[in-house]
Enzyme design. Structure first.
Site, short mmCIF file in Angstrom:
data_model
loop_
_atom_site.label_atom_id
_atom_site.label_comp_id
_atom_site.label_asym_id
_atom_site.label_seq_id
_atom_site.Cartn_x
_atom_site.Cartn_y
_atom_site.Cartn_z
N HIS A 1 0.77 -1.12 -0.17
CA HIS A 1 -0.08 0.02 0.05
C HIS A 1 0.87 1.10 -0.06
O HIS A 1 0.53 2.45 -0.46
CB HIS A 1 -1.09 0.09 0.93
N ASP B 1 1.09 -7.75 2.25
CA ASP B 1 1.19 -6.36 1.67
C ASP B 1 2.60 -5.87 1.79
O ASP B 1 3.22 -5.21 2.56
CB ASP B 1 0.69 -5.66 3.07
N SER C 1 4.01 2.47 8.33
CA SER C 1 3.70 1.31 7.33
C SER C 1 4.86 0.92 6.54
O SER C 1 5.57 2.01 5.97
CB SER C 1 2.67 1.73 6.40
N1 ARG Z 1 -4.53 0.67 7.02
C1 ARG Z 1 -3.28 0.45 6.33
C2 ARG Z 1 -2.42 1.75 7.13
O1 ARG Z 1 -3.14 2.76 7.11
C3 ARG Z 1 -3.48 0.66 4.95
C4 ARG Z 1 -3.87 -0.56 4.43
C5 ARG Z 1 -4.29 -0.50 2.96
N2 ARG Z 1 -5.26 -1.48 2.53
C6 ARG Z 1 -6.37 -0.94 2.10
N3 ARG Z 1 -7.40 -2.06 1.81
N4 ARG Z 1 -6.78 0.33 2.09
O2 ARG Z 1 -1.43 1.72 7.19
#
Ligand code: ARG
Length: 715
Positions: free
Chosen positions: A86, A222, A650
């Site tokens: 992501h 991811d 992330s």
């Molecule tokens: N929740 C994750 C973060 O903020 C991002 C994940 C991205 N995936 C998605 N389905 N939007 O680090």
């Protein structure tokens, strides 16, 4: 000497009364004094000098900030970096076309020559940091207004930057900590030639989509991989085919022996923002006013986008990254509303502030702190409605290219129109590229709907003094601004690439200023920035009171928080591999990991979120996991740790006690979404991709073993 003293003072403050392992986003400069003994007890085998050293290469040299908002780590001697899918998403989408859809199909560079350069992507290396609290506070005094204070800080900051940037070689950033009570400067080096090496298809990299986002149990691969390039001497350079893979000072070895519950785990990365010192009134404002508007406005623009994305692949690829970004915080903010309400966080903070208020009104404290709580509460009361209004307006800037055009393309056209001929000639090529990119990225019918739906929601729900032009339009068009937006779109020259290009030949600042979409955008921005005298005073008093609250909370020992809020600076958090308790809302059985078998249980053929590549299913059927299987015979996918992270972390490496890579942090769990405001040591977990799954996907699924061979593997 003076530097030494102020450092000592800072350490005394930092230590607080007790330090808990899992909670805290710690500064590398202070872990020797604050955390190291605790970390050793838990399983760390490195010295602090091996983690952070100014003079020798250390662990921190393997960690970079990725494109301003994420973290990545060096994992080979040839500049290979690993981050989340992501985090690479925007670059991957940009490089994709309906014919070469790497977002849907994945991409693996067979050789370095096949690696692909997205337009703009950079990584930032951390060189060093130091305390400049004394120096900055020395320029400030209590009689200054907030504006004067800001100005003085800015001036001193500029000097510090100049002294440390070595003639432009480094980026220097001075940051405030503890709400303006302390200051540190950070020296960085940026590399701008960063190329895509590999990514799984999005039904692995984003498996589970928005349904599973922020949730455990999770089954997402991811990750994505890039490579940093520099010139022949290893210095940063603009993209060139002459550039060579960077030889980093340090890269992380990859440990594929597997994790088990209780194992030491630490994460280094760039957490963006937490609000652990936020007063009760601020929490209440967010829960009742700001976030509900944020959630509703986000969903409105998502729905408008999605309608068109579903109909056309090119539109889908163009809007994918924007959509995912908005969706991510749409779900996060609703999670925060739920968690903060459920745990009555505002109430418990208010109780603590009442204790503080009693302390603050003791004779010896009263002069300085007596009115702090009252001032803060007054401010929130006076700005609740505005915060709702502002959120309805601001989300439009994220979703709608035309709502924000005065800040983007419009502002560049304006600078061009106001420049002299020589300057224009110089600006032309870049501006032409911006225009090409702008029009290649938008789809007018979608933009029309995104703006219309956002404005309709705004005039209906903002509940506050509206942007005057919209107030009028709302009356004229009887509450449905479709006709109004249609009108703007047909009258504006900014909706036609030909007309914008013609403008470059015959630029006219007045024409631009009077363009109806430019005007609307400017009106919206001006309305957002409008400060009555009363509001200015409220904000001024609040800024000072919040700073004093944090100062007083630290002096009185009443705050349970002992570390500064996240602010996009490098932090370390440590803890262990740890399961989510069964009595949380989560129906997962008590475990700390998920498996490929579990992934396949979620499989829904052709579903947008839960489809899977056939090859992955076959590998699981044959248990063809190579050397990456767990001793238990299954393929691990994700695991949990109790580290304290937030957005910006992330892509951060999860490291074992020897500093070897065991996983990749990518998410938090919805039960603990209050975590940015209050850390819950029972519920708050970090969700990580098991490094064995990453290598399995590269090697066994994609057949790109050459990429694994670059790494230093600990078996
Ligand atoms: N929740 C994750 C973060 O903020 C991002 C994940 C991205 N995936 C998605 N389905 N939007 O680090």
């Amino acid at each position: 000497m003076t530097r030494f003293k102020s450092t000592l003072l800072a350490i005394v403050f930092f230590v607080g009364f007790f330090v808990r392992a899992d909670e805290g986003m710690w500064f590398l400069m202070f872990i020797e004094r604050l955390n190291h003994r605790d970390m050793q007890k838990m399983g760390l085998q490195l010295t602090t000098e091996e983690i952070y050293s100014i003079n020798n290469s250390s662990l921190k040299d393997a960690i970079v900030q990725f494109n301003g908002g994420c973290t990545a780590e060096l994992i080979s001697k040839d500049g290979l970096i690993l981050t989340n899918h992501h985090c690479g998403y925007d670059a991957i989408a940009e490089l994709s076309t309906p014919e070469h859809d790497y977002l849907s199909n994945g991409f693996w560079a067979a050789t370095k020559n096949d690696e692909m350069k997205p337009k703009s992507l950079y990584v930032r290396f951390f060189v060093r940091m130091d305390d400049c609290t004394k120096r900055i506070l020395g320029k400030l005094n209590d009689s200054m207004t907030e504006a004067e204070r800001e100005k003085a800080i800015k001036e001193e900051t500029a000097l510090i930057e100049k002294e440390n940037n070595e003639g432009g070689k480094y980026v220097v950033s001075v940051r405030s900590f503890f709400q303006g009570n302390e200051f540190y400067y950070f020296v960085y080096q940026d590399y701008k030639d960063v190329r895509l090496v590999g990514t799984p298809p999005d039904n692995i990299g984003k498996f589970g989509g928005d349904t599973d986002n922020w949730e455990w149990p999770r089954h997402t691969g991811d990750f994505s991989m890039f490579r940093v390039y520099g010139d022949a001497n290893g210095n940063p350079a603009d993209y060139s085919t002459n550039n060579v893979p960077l030889k980093p000072k340090r890269h992380l070895p990859v440990n594929i022996k597997g994790v088990k519950e209780g194992d030491f785990a630490m994460i280094l990365g760039y957490p963006g923002r937490t609000n652990r010192w936020l007063p009760a009134g601020g929490i209440e404002q967010n829960v009742k006013y700001a976030y509900p508007a944020w959630v509703e406005a986000s969903k409105t623009s998502m729905d408008a986008m999605k309608k068109y994305m579903d109909k056309d692949d090119a539109v889908r690829l163009n809007y994918a990254s924007k959509y995912a970004g908005i969706a991510n915080y749409w779900k996060n903010r609703q999670g925060m509303i739920d968690a903060l309400s459920k745990f009555k966080t505002a109430e418990s903070k208010a109780a603590n502030e009442a204790k503080f208020n009693a302390w603050a009104n003791k004779k010896e404290n009263k002069d300085k702190f007596g009115t702090v709580v009252e001032t803060i509460n007054n401010y929130y009361k006076a700005t609740n409605e505005k915060s709702r209004h502002d959120n309805y307006l601001q989300i439009m800037f994220r979703g709608s290219e035309y709502a924000r055009i005065a800040r983007s393309l419009g502002s560049q056209l304006e600078a061009y129109a106001k420049a002299d001929d020589a300057k224009r000639t110089e600006m032309y090529p870049d501006l032409k590229a911006v225009i090409d990119e702008f029009f290649a990225g938008i789809y007018l019918p979608a933009e029309n709907d995104i703006l219309t739906d956002g404005l309709n929601l705004y005039v209906k729900k903002a509940g506050y003094k509206l942007v005057p032009a919209l107030e009028n339009a709302n009356k004229k068009y009887n509450g449905d601004l479709k006709g109004y937006v249609n009108n703007l779109f047909s009258l504006s020259f900014l909706t036609s690439k030909e007309r914008v290009l013609a403008f470059l030949e015959l630029p006219n600042a007045d024409q631009l200023a009077n363009d109806p979409l430019m005007k609307l955008s400017n009106d919206m921005i001006a309305h957002l920035n409008l400060r009555s005298e009363e509001l200015t005073k409220l904000q001024n008093d609040f800024g000072r009171a919040y700073r004093l609250l944090v100062d007083g909370m630290r002096q009185s020992g009443l705050s349970p928080v002992k570390y500064p809020d996240a602010n996009s600076t490098l932090r370390l958090t440590y803890g262990k591999v740890s399961a989510l308790p069964a009595d949380s809302d989560n129906d997962a059985k008590v475990n700390y990991y998920t498996t490929l078998q579990g992934t396949i249980k979620k499989y829904k053929p052709n579903d947008e979120e839960f489809d899977l590549p056939q090859r992955l299913i076959e590998l699981n059927d044959k248990k063809d996991f190579g050397e990456y299987a767990d001793k238990g015979g299954y393929m691990p996918v994700n695991f949990l740790t109790n580290n304290d992270i937030t957005g910006g972390n992330s892509g951060s490496p999860v490291l074992n006690g020897k500093g070897e890579l065991i996983g990749l942090a990518f998410d938090g769990n919805i039960e603990a979404m209050a975590g940015d405001v209050i850390f819950d040591s029972k519920l708050q977990k970090t969700i990580n991709v098991d490094i064995r799954y990453v290598l399995f996907i590269i090697d066994k699924y994609a057949g790109a073993k050459h990429i694994v061979d670059e790494m230093t593997i600990i078996r």
